[in-house]
Design a protein around this motif. Structure first.
Motif, short mmCIF file in Angstrom:
data_model
loop_
_atom_site.label_atom_id
_atom_site.label_comp_id
_atom_site.label_asym_id
_atom_site.label_seq_id
_atom_site.Cartn_x
_atom_site.Cartn_y
_atom_site.Cartn_z
N SER A 7 -43.29 -30.37 80.53
CA SER A 7 -43.05 -29.98 79.14
C SER A 7 -42.36 -28.63 79.08
N GLN A 8 -42.82 -27.69 79.88
CA GLN A 8 -42.22 -26.36 79.87
C GLN A 8 -40.78 -26.41 80.37
N THR A 9 -40.50 -27.31 81.26
CA THR A 9 -39.14 -27.47 81.80
C THR A 9 -38.16 -27.92 80.73
N LEU A 10 -38.67 -28.62 79.72
CA LEU A 10 -37.80 -29.15 78.67
C LEU A 10 -37.52 -28.15 77.55
N LYS A 11 -38.20 -27.02 77.56
CA LYS A 11 -37.99 -26.03 76.48
C LYS A 11 -36.71 -25.26 76.65
N ALA B 59 -30.99 -35.18 83.93
CA ALA B 59 -32.18 -34.47 84.39
C ALA B 59 -33.21 -34.38 83.27
N GLU B 60 -32.78 -34.12 82.04
CA GLU B 60 -33.69 -34.00 80.91
C GLU B 60 -34.42 -35.31 80.65
N LYS B 61 -33.72 -36.43 80.76
CA LYS B 61 -34.36 -37.73 80.54
C LYS B 61 -35.37 -38.02 81.65
N MET B 62 -35.05 -37.64 82.87
CA MET B 62 -36.00 -37.81 83.96
C MET B 62 -37.27 -37.01 83.69
N VAL B 63 -37.09 -35.75 83.33
CA VAL B 63 -38.24 -34.88 83.07
C VAL B 63 -39.07 -35.44 81.92
N ALA B 64 -38.42 -35.85 80.83
CA ALA B 64 -39.15 -36.37 79.67
C ALA B 64 -39.90 -37.65 80.02
N GLU B 65 -39.28 -38.50 80.80
CA GLU B 65 -39.94 -39.76 81.18
C GLU B 65 -41.16 -39.50 82.05
N LEU B 66 -41.03 -38.60 83.00
CA LEU B 66 -42.18 -38.26 83.86
C LEU B 66 -43.27 -37.56 83.05
N ARG B 67 -42.88 -36.70 82.11
CA ARG B 67 -43.87 -36.05 81.24
C ARG B 67 -44.67 -37.11 80.48
N ASP B 68 -43.97 -38.07 79.88
CA ASP B 68 -44.64 -39.10 79.10
C ASP B 68 -45.51 -40.01 79.97
N ASP B 69 -45.04 -40.33 81.16
CA ASP B 69 -45.83 -41.16 82.08
C ASP B 69 -47.10 -40.43 82.51
N ASN B 70 -46.98 -39.15 82.79
CA ASN B 70 -48.16 -38.38 83.18
C ASN B 70 -49.12 -38.20 82.01
N ALA B 71 -48.61 -38.04 80.80
CA ALA B 71 -49.47 -37.93 79.62
C ALA B 71 -50.24 -39.24 79.41
#
Length: 153
Positions: free
Chosen positions: A149-153, A97-109
């Protein structure tokens, strides 16, 4: 002989089609993560990814119509989307789940950066309508980055 404005409009349309491809690719990736997320955070992330996918897809038609209103052709196929997007494919269905969130965060950035570039091109082409819409599209993408980003904290 092409006028200077023609070059600005061509650059605008080219980047609009790129941003359209990014939205379509990001929609599919976000929806795939919605379908495949697992683990203790399943419920929250399943809902977050679905909400974000819906918001991304809602912008697609608006982008394509800006291309058409600029008297140009837009994307016509999966191949055209694949050739224009900067969003990397992710075919793994077992990412954490963390890798999914990080990947989507980076794609959106990355999408935010592309939208900011597009804003300059809209200004150069004198396309006030696209320029105005870009503020909302950028804000939406920045909000997705913030949530992820907040989800990853």
């Amino acid at each position: 002989m092409a006028k200077a404005g023609d070059n600005a409009r061509k650059a605008l349309v080219d980047e609009l089609n790129g941003v359209l491809a990014d939205h379509l690719a990001l929609y599919i990736k976000t929806k795939s993560f919605h379908w495949h997320v697992a683990g203790p955070r399943f419920h929250d992330l399943h809902l977050l990814f679905d909400t974000q996918a819906t918001a991304i897809f809602a912008v697609v038609d608006l982008i394509a119509e800006r291309v058409r209103k600029n008297d140009a052709d837009t994307l016509t196929s999966i191949g055209a989307i694949a050739g224009r997007t900067k969003v990397k494919d992710q075919d793994k269905t077992s990412l954490s789940a963390e890798k999914m969130v990080a990947e989507l965060r980076d794609d959106n950035a990355a999408l935010v950066a592309r939208l900011k570039k597009l804003k300059q091109l809209a200004g150069d082409a004198g396309d006030n309508a696209t320029d105005g819409l870009l503020d909302d599209w950028t804000d939406q993408a920045e909000q997705r980055v913030w949530f992820l980003s907040q989800t990853l904290k």
